[in-house]
Design an enzyme around this catalytic site. Structure first.
Site, mmCIF file in Angstrom:
data_model
loop_
_atom_site.group_PDB
_atom_site.id
_atom_site.type_symbol
_atom_site.label_atom_id
_atom_site.label_comp_id
_atom_site.label_asym_id
_atom_site.label_seq_id
_atom_site.Cartn_x
_atom_site.Cartn_y
_atom_site.Cartn_z
ATOM 1 N N ALA A 10 0.650 -1.049 -0.195
ATOM 2 C CA ALA A 10 0.046 0.048 -0.387
ATOM 3 C C ALA A 10 0.685 1.231 0.134
ATOM 4 O O ALA A 10 0.836 2.393 -0.636
ATOM 5 C CB ALA A 10 -1.173 -0.311 1.393
ATOM 6 N N VAL A 91 -4.980 -3.599 -5.365
ATOM 7 C CA VAL A 91 -5.086 -3.901 -6.337
ATOM 8 C C VAL A 91 -5.904 -2.674 -7.455
ATOM 9 O O VAL A 91 -6.386 -2.715 -7.864
ATOM 10 C CB VAL A 91 -6.895 -4.142 -5.631
ATOM 11 N N HIS A 109 -3.675 -10.579 -4.552
ATOM 12 C CA HIS A 109 -5.341 -9.346 -4.430
ATOM 13 C C HIS A 109 -5.852 -9.349 -5.114
ATOM 14 O O HIS A 109 -6.866 -8.254 -4.721
ATOM 15 C CB HIS A 109 -4.926 -8.365 -2.918
ATOM 16 N N CYS A 142 -24.519 -10.612 -12.976
ATOM 17 C CA CYS A 142 -23.425 -10.396 -14.533
ATOM 18 C C CYS A 142 -24.973 -10.412 -15.707
ATOM 19 O O CYS A 142 -25.623 -11.179 -15.900
ATOM 20 C CB CYS A 142 -23.473 -12.503 -13.764
ATOM 21 N N ASN A 208 10.042 1.162 3.576
ATOM 22 C CA ASN A 208 8.806 1.079 4.435
ATOM 23 C C ASN A 208 9.550 1.900 5.127
ATOM 24 O O ASN A 208 10.966 2.263 5.978
ATOM 25 C CB ASN A 208 8.918 -0.565 5.059
HETATM 26 ZN ZN ZN Z 1 -21.741 -15.117 -14.711
#
Ligand code: ZN
Length: 239
Positions: A10, A91, A109, A142, A208
């Protein structure tokens, strides 16, 4: 030829305005209600959680963020001719936006830039789903099979993609240099990649702001801000 592995967390994206959501002290961990939004079972079983998740995605800074000097330094290293592989805990897709070839970036991730169907696994672009949300579909299904859609990120309660993890492990074993940047190295298995690299003889560099559990094993620890220290460090590995 030298293979340089970059493990990014991050901290490399905070200069781009993206907060640390997932880390041990991240937004999700401090707010149990927020954590539900990114917990697989809660998300799948509760339509209200999904509606809140979609509203939150629409407000997320990640999709509007721009790469910063840290991301660009990694791309410049790759363009110098040095072999580079990026393993990222982020991400946000900012390494690719900064010009890293897709195939050289492993997203442990997943990515917030895509959505995936939990039934048929069809993938599509996040902005398209967010357009549907903005147009009034508060839990868009979807378009292929009617299944529940989710961000293509790895939620709590989901396992990491074993293929991605296997590739990351192979890179950790094969690289000559392993740079862990902007990660507290506290979230496994990502963190343990640093140990694997060191075990296999790589030069381990930790960049870091805060101490990490791997600092003792590192050949070099850099505490300066990533935006200035990473470009300087990586120039030393240019081909
Ligand atoms: Zn689907």
């Amino acid at each position: 030829m030298t293979l340089v592995a970059i493990l990014s967390g991050a901290g490399i994206s905070t200069d781009s305005g993206i907060p640390d959501y997932r880390g041990p002290n991240g937004v999700w961990r401090r707010d149990p209600e927020a954590e539900k939004l990114v917990t697989y079972d809660a998300y799948m079983s509760d339509p209200e959680i999904r509606r809140r998740s979609w509203r939150m995605r629409g407000d997320s800074p990640a999709l509007r963020a721009e790469p910063n000097a840290g991301h660009r330094a990694v791309t410049e290293l790759e363009r110098s001719g040095t072999a580079v592989r990026v393993i990222t805990q982020n991400v946000d897709g900012l390494h690719q936006l900064a010009g890293m070839p897709e195939r050289k970036v492993l997203e442990l991730h997943g990515t917030a830039r895509s959505v995936v169907c939990t039934r048929c696994h069809a993938r599509s672009a996040m902005p398209d789903a967010l357009d549907r949300v903005a147009a009034g579909e508060d839990d868009p299904a979807c378009l292929v099979c009617g299944g529940i859609l989710k961000s293509a990120t790895v939620m709590f309660g989901e396992r990491l993609d074993p293929e991605v993890l296997g590739q990351a492990l192979a890179i950790a074993k094969a690289c000559e240099v392993f740079v862990a940047v902007g990660t507290t190295l506290q979230v496994h298995p990502a963190a343990s990649l640093a140990g694997v690299a060191a075990d296999h003889g790589a030069r381990l560099v930790v960049v870091n702001a805060e101490p990490t559990p791997y600092d003792d094993r590192a050949d070099e620890v850099v505490r300066e801000p990533i935006g200035t220290s990473l470009p300087a460090l990586l120039r030393g590995f240019h081909a």
